[in-house]
Design a protein around this motif. Structure first.
Motif, PDB file in Angstrom:
ATOM      1  N   ASN A 192     -45.548  45.926  37.202  1.00  0.00           N
ATOM      2  CA  ASN A 192     -46.768  46.081  37.648  1.00  0.00           C
ATOM      3  C   ASN A 192     -46.916  46.131  39.067  1.00  0.00           C
ATOM      4  N   VAL A 193     -46.179  46.744  39.894  1.00  0.00           N
ATOM      5  CA  VAL A 193     -46.309  47.152  41.560  1.00  0.00           C
ATOM      6  C   VAL A 193     -46.097  48.540  41.695  1.00  0.00           C
ATOM      7  N   SER A 194     -46.415  48.784  42.972  1.00  0.00           N
ATOM      8  CA  SER A 194     -46.169  50.265  43.278  1.00  0.00           C
ATOM      9  C   SER A 194     -44.615  50.736  43.326  1.00  0.00           C
ATOM     10  N   THR A 195     -44.437  51.780  43.420  1.00  0.00           N
ATOM     11  CA  THR A 195     -43.215  52.358  43.352  1.00  0.00           C
ATOM     12  C   THR A 195     -42.426  52.168  45.075  1.00  0.00           C
ATOM     13  N   ARG A 196     -43.432  52.122  45.819  1.00  0.00           N
ATOM     14  CA  ARG A 196     -42.947  52.036  47.263  1.00  0.00           C
ATOM     15  C   ARG A 196     -42.848  50.520  47.331  1.00  0.00           C
ATOM     16  N   HIS A 197     -43.512  49.547  46.867  1.00  0.00           N
ATOM     17  CA  HIS A 197     -43.176  48.054  46.909  1.00  0.00           C
ATOM     18  C   HIS A 197     -41.884  47.588  46.136  1.00  0.00           C
ATOM     19  N   LEU A 198     -41.802  48.433  44.933  1.00  0.00           N
ATOM     20  CA  LEU A 198     -40.274  48.055  44.169  1.00  0.00           C
ATOM     21  C   LEU A 198     -39.336  48.510  44.981  1.00  0.00           C
ATOM     22  N   THR A 199     -39.316  49.650  45.465  1.00  0.00           N
ATOM     23  CA  THR A 199     -38.276  50.127  46.453  1.00  0.00           C
ATOM     24  C   THR A 199     -37.737  49.159  47.582  1.00  0.00           C
ATOM     25  N   ARG A 200     -39.022  48.901  48.268  1.00  0.00           N
ATOM     26  CA  ARG A 200     -38.534  47.855  49.437  1.00  0.00           C
ATOM     27  C   ARG A 200     -38.029  46.460  48.903  1.00  0.00           C
ATOM     28  N   VAL A 201     -38.651  46.075  47.706  1.00  0.00           N
ATOM     29  CA  VAL A 201     -38.059  44.778  47.330  1.00  0.00           C
ATOM     30  C   VAL A 201     -36.747  44.861  46.806  1.00  0.00           C
ATOM     31  N   MET A 202     -36.403  45.811  46.262  1.00  0.00           N
ATOM     32  CA  MET A 202     -35.103  45.836  45.829  1.00  0.00           C
ATOM     33  C   MET A 202     -33.902  46.007  46.568  1.00  0.00           C
ATOM     34  N   GLN A 203     -34.279  46.907  47.595  1.00  0.00           N
ATOM     35  CA  GLN A 203     -33.468  47.018  48.826  1.00  0.00           C
ATOM     36  C   GLN A 203     -33.313  46.067  49.497  1.00  0.00           C
ATOM     37  N   ALA A 204     -34.262  44.998  49.748  1.00  0.00           N
ATOM     38  CA  ALA A 204     -34.012  43.832  50.477  1.00  0.00           C
ATOM     39  C   ALA A 204     -33.176  42.911  49.592  1.00  0.00           C
ATOM     40  N   GLU A 205     -33.544  42.764  48.394  1.00  0.00           N
ATOM     41  CA  GLU A 205     -33.069  41.770  47.334  1.00  0.00           C
ATOM     42  C   GLU A 205     -31.472  42.135  47.116  1.00  0.00           C
ATOM     43  N   LEU A 206     -31.544  43.311  46.519  1.00  0.00           N
ATOM     44  CA  LEU A 206     -30.231  43.835  45.966  1.00  0.00           C
ATOM     45  C   LEU A 206     -29.226  44.794  46.797  1.00  0.00           C
ATOM     46  N   GLY A 207     -29.992  45.223  48.064  1.00  0.00           N
ATOM     47  CA  GLY A 207     -29.239  46.071  48.932  1.00  0.00           C
ATOM     48  C   GLY A 207     -28.822  47.404  48.365  1.00  0.00           C
ATOM     49  N   MET A 208     -29.651  47.766  47.392  1.00  0.00           N
ATOM     50  CA  MET A 208     -29.764  49.068  46.812  1.00  0.00           C
ATOM     51  C   MET A 208     -31.076  49.562  46.302  1.00  0.00           C
ATOM     52  N   SER A 209     -31.515  50.663  45.914  1.00  0.00           N
ATOM     53  CA  SER A 209     -32.565  51.300  45.596  1.00  0.00           C
ATOM     54  C   SER A 209     -32.804  50.769  43.938  1.00  0.00           C
ATOM     55  N   PRO A 210     -33.869  50.889  43.203  1.00  0.00           N
ATOM     56  CA  PRO A 210     -34.044  50.779  41.660  1.00  0.00           C
ATOM     57  C   PRO A 210     -33.264  51.494  41.047  1.00  0.00           C
ATOM     58  N   LEU A 211     -33.181  52.926  41.545  1.00  0.00           N
ATOM     59  CA  LEU A 211     -32.251  53.846  40.912  1.00  0.00           C
ATOM     60  C   LEU A 211     -30.975  53.568  40.940  1.00  0.00           C
ATOM     61  N   GLU A 212     -30.291  53.355  42.046  1.00  0.00           N
ATOM     62  CA  GLU A 212     -29.012  52.851  42.553  1.00  0.00           C
ATOM     63  C   GLU A 212     -28.710  51.735  41.572  1.00  0.00           C
ATOM     64  N   TYR A 213     -29.437  50.815  41.365  1.00  0.00           N
ATOM     65  CA  TYR A 213     -29.005  49.663  40.395  1.00  0.00           C
ATOM     66  C   TYR A 213     -28.697  50.040  39.042  1.00  0.00           C
ATOM     67  N   VAL A 214     -29.805  50.981  38.576  1.00  0.00           N
ATOM     68  CA  VAL A 214     -29.959  51.606  37.337  1.00  0.00           C
ATOM     69  C   VAL A 214     -28.323  52.364  37.125  1.00  0.00           C
ATOM     70  N   THR A 215     -28.067  53.090  38.178  1.00  0.00           N
ATOM     71  CA  THR A 215     -26.561  53.916  37.964  1.00  0.00           C
ATOM     72  C   THR A 215     -25.496  52.870  37.904  1.00  0.00           C
ATOM     73  N   SER A 216     -25.657  51.683  38.636  1.00  0.00           N
ATOM     74  CA  SER A 216     -24.483  50.922  38.867  1.00  0.00           C
ATOM     75  C   SER A 216     -24.411  50.235  37.348  1.00  0.00           C
ATOM     76  N   MET A 217     -25.366  49.788  36.684  1.00  0.00           N
ATOM     77  CA  MET A 217     -25.482  49.151  35.504  1.00  0.00           C
ATOM     78  C   MET A 217     -24.981  50.086  34.372  1.00  0.00           C
ATOM     79  N   ARG A 218     -25.324  51.390  34.446  1.00  0.00           N
ATOM     80  CA  ARG A 218     -25.043  52.251  33.674  1.00  0.00           C
ATOM     81  C   ARG A 218     -23.582  52.469  33.542  1.00  0.00           C
ATOM     82  N   LEU A 219     -23.260  52.725  35.045  1.00  0.00           N
ATOM     83  CA  LEU A 219     -21.887  52.999  35.107  1.00  0.00           C
ATOM     84  C   LEU A 219     -20.730  51.809  34.502  1.00  0.00           C
ATOM     85  N   ASP A 220     -21.177  50.606  34.792  1.00  0.00           N
ATOM     86  CA  ASP A 220     -20.502  49.750  34.010  1.00  0.00           C
ATOM     87  C   ASP A 220     -20.462  49.646  32.630  1.00  0.00           C
TER      88      ASP A 220
END
Length: 332
Positions: free
Chosen positions: A247-275
């Motif tokens: 329930n946030v904007s794509t821009r806000h989500l991208t900023r938060v995930m980058q700050a929190e996890l060091g990667m974009s939302p889609l990069e996080y998805v890619t990592s989890m899928r690869l595992d």
């Protein structure tokens, strides 16, 4: 004794240098690999050593008898230096370092497990080379031995005739790799089956899965999205889908995930899928099925992501690391 091309004849002598407060699993795990290999090829003689030939007491308090003092033990095909939790103090002992250096002149391959890399480093055996160690000792190794290129994420690293591995169970991975070098993948695979472990992971593979490498999220938005992805990485996870879920904007989500996890939302998805897909490969699913079940749009997309992280193709990974020939024949 060696052949004209430098390869050993008969059984290879494997020396393991022990010392007080050595970590038990660091040497027991690799030792069992070579002992189990003898059920197939009778290819190894295991020799337990100490600096002076005296028994040692492990970090568990278990007393271990050795076969010989390092100086009196003759030549080896491979010498392994296990680690200890009590470093660097343990490897400040001149007797231990002298034994390491002496043994290095009488062996074809020099290897370390876990913090044993500090002993190799202290004797100059890693100068100008790449190496790894347990992640919690990696910073120390890098800061105190600047002439070494430390690869902190790797399971094990080979640089010429020197091998270093990460902590504890990674010693089993390294030992299986040495058996494969000596006697081929079939023998190494048989040993992994006997020990009920997977065929060794790639030396370049990270010590951690993506979920463990990522910084734990602190904010509710990042936690919610990470939990949503982790629960089922294969589900549709476009940036818009994730933003709508939080329930946030794509821009806000991208900023938060980058700050929190060091990667974009889609990069996080890619990592989890690869595992997830890697686990499917190890369990015997075909490359195409693993890609589909993990949520990849195509096997080609999966292959591209897999090669980018591990440096090998999914099919090569499965052929090398699967646990049975039946699983190998199912890979496509």
């Amino acid at each position: 004794m060696t052949t004209s091309n430098g390869n050993p004849v008969g059984r290879r002598r494997i020396g393991i240098l022990l010392f007080d407060r050595v970590k038990t699993l660091d040497f027991v795990g690799p030792a069992e690999v070579f002992v189990e290999a003898n059920q197939r090829v009778d290819g190894y003689e295991l020799v337990l050593l100490s600096a002076d030939g005296a028994d040692v007491t492990t970090s568990m308090g278990v007393r271990i008898g050795v076969h010989a003092a390092a100086a009196d033990a003759g030549e080896f095909d491979t010498v392994i230096v296990p680690g200890s939790e009590f470093v660097p103090g343990v490897f400040d002992d001149p007797a231990i370092l002298g034994a390491v250096l002496s043994l290095s002149t009488r062996t074809r391959r020099m290897a370390s497990i876990c913090s044993g890399a500090l002993a190799l480093a202290a004797t100059g055996l890693l100068d100008g080379k790449s190496a790894t160690t347990h992640w919690k000792f990696a910073d120390y190794l890098a800061s105190h031995f600047e002439q070494i290129t430390v690869q902190p994420d790797s399971i094990f690293v080979r640089d010429g005739c020197t091998y270093t591995s990460a902590g504890v169970a990674a010693g089993i991975d390294l030992a299986l790799a040495l058996v494969e070098e000596d006697h081929g993948a079939d023998v190494a695979r048989a040993v992994s089956q006997l020990l009920l472990v997977y065929m060794q992971r790639s030396g370049g593979q990270s010590q951690f899965s993506a979920s463990l490498r990522a910084t734990p999220p602190r904010t509710p938005v990042a936690r919610a999205v990470a939990s949503y992805v982790n629960a089922d990485p294969s589900r549709p996870c476009s940036l818009a889908d994730l933003a709508a879920y939080a329930n946030v904007s794509t821009r806000h989500l991208t900023r938060v995930m980058q700050a929190e996890l060091g990667m974009s939302p889609l990069e996080y998805v890619t990592s989890m899928r690869l595992d997830l897909a890697t686990g499917y490969l190890e369990s015997g699913r075909s490359v195409a099925q693993a890609a589909a079940d993990a949520g990849y749009s195509s096997p080609v997309a999966f292959r591209r992501a897999f090669v980018a992280r591990l440096g090998v193709t999914p099919i090569d990974y499965q052929r090398r690391f699967q646990t049975t020939r039946r699983e190998e024949s199912q890979a496509v």
